[in-house]
Scaffold this active site. Structure first.
Site, mmCIF file in Angstrom:
data_model
loop_
_atom_site.group_PDB
_atom_site.id
_atom_site.type_symbol
_atom_site.label_atom_id
_atom_site.label_comp_id
_atom_site.label_asym_id
_atom_site.label_seq_id
_atom_site.Cartn_x
_atom_site.Cartn_y
_atom_site.Cartn_z
ATOM 1 C CG LEU A 57 -2.077 -1.148 1.288
ATOM 2 C CD1 LEU A 57 -2.560 -0.824 2.693
ATOM 3 C CD2 LEU A 57 -3.016 -1.059 0.231
ATOM 4 C CG ASP A 58 0.393 4.356 -2.753
ATOM 5 O OD1 ASP A 58 1.091 3.445 -3.615
ATOM 6 O OD2 ASP A 58 -0.504 5.022 -3.557
ATOM 7 N NE ARG A 59 6.513 6.856 5.311
ATOM 8 C CZ ARG A 59 7.705 6.668 5.475
ATOM 9 N NH1 ARG A 59 8.747 6.857 4.633
ATOM 10 N NH2 ARG A 59 8.322 6.900 6.791
#
Length: 225
Positions: A57-59
């Site tokens: 998942l994106d940060r």
């Protein structure tokens, strides 16, 4: 992080926004290492712990992340994610309200590595990848709406890019046109649910992440399952 499912072959956790799933150039401790530490402590495992990363998942995004605890599970999970056999459902708080309460978005995405940003086109262009998602409106407030999003493809920043393209950027997502940032640097996108067949037992698994505790999330998601 919060453990939402675990057995001998896999572990599913809910990550906080701001955590990275795997190590990167920042040198910050990744979620994968936090999960390894948890397994060591919870199960008294000495030495190195095997943990396979099967998706990310994106940060600035929170929600469910699946890890493999055995090499057998890792191989099978990798194949399942690659072949689209895992159902991923996201919740997004967006600015405004989409014109249509339900819609499938289909476009072509290109990725700019330098800017770490994607751009959507109506038709295929050189270097683009087809991107498809469906959304439905769950709740609408005065300034923000809550959407449920299902991915048919998994492209770089796909949800962020495609929702911004219809005039509904995700709250806090300055990169894709949001008016202001969230105080904690997150964006209001949650990997809410993952549904998959267990890679070894073949039983159906449904794992959900808790809804964030801030007032807007609580207000828009109240009464929704």
């Amino acid at each position: 992080m919060t453990v939402v499912y675990e057995d001998n072959h896999l572990i599913i956790v809910a990550k906080e926004s701001g955590e990275i799933v795997q190590g990167d150039k920042t040198g910050d401790k990744p979620l994968s290492e936090t999960v390894k530490d948890y397994i060591k402590a919870a199960h008294g495992k000495p030495g190195n712990v095997f943990l396979g990363v099967v998706h990310r998942l994106d940060r600035p995004v929170g929600g469910v992340v699946v890890f493999a605890k055995t090499s057998k599970a890792l191989t099978r999970l990798n194949n399942m994610f690659r072949d689209g056999q895992v159902r991923k459902t996201y919740w997004a708080i967006v600015e405004g309200c989409p014109k249509e309460p339900e819609r499938t978005l289909s476009g072509w995405l290109t990725r700019n590595e330098k800017q770490n940003k994607s751009r959507v086109f109506a038709r295929e262009v050189p270097g683009s990848k087809h991107a498809v998602l469906s959304y439905r409106l769950l709740a609408a407030g005065e300034r923000y709406s809550l959407l449920e999003v299902e991915l048919a493809t998994g492209r770089h920043h796909q949800i962020r890019c495609q929702l911004a393209d219809i005039g509904c950027p995700i709250k806090g997502d300055l990169k894709y046109g949001a008016r202001r940032s969230n105080p904690d640097g997150s964006i209001s996108l949650l990997a809410r649910r993952v549904e998959l067949e267990h890679p070894v037992s073949h039983q159906k698994i449904v794992a959900e992440a808790p809804v964030p505790g801030d007032n807007l999330w609580r207000e828009l998601s109240e009464g929704i399952r």
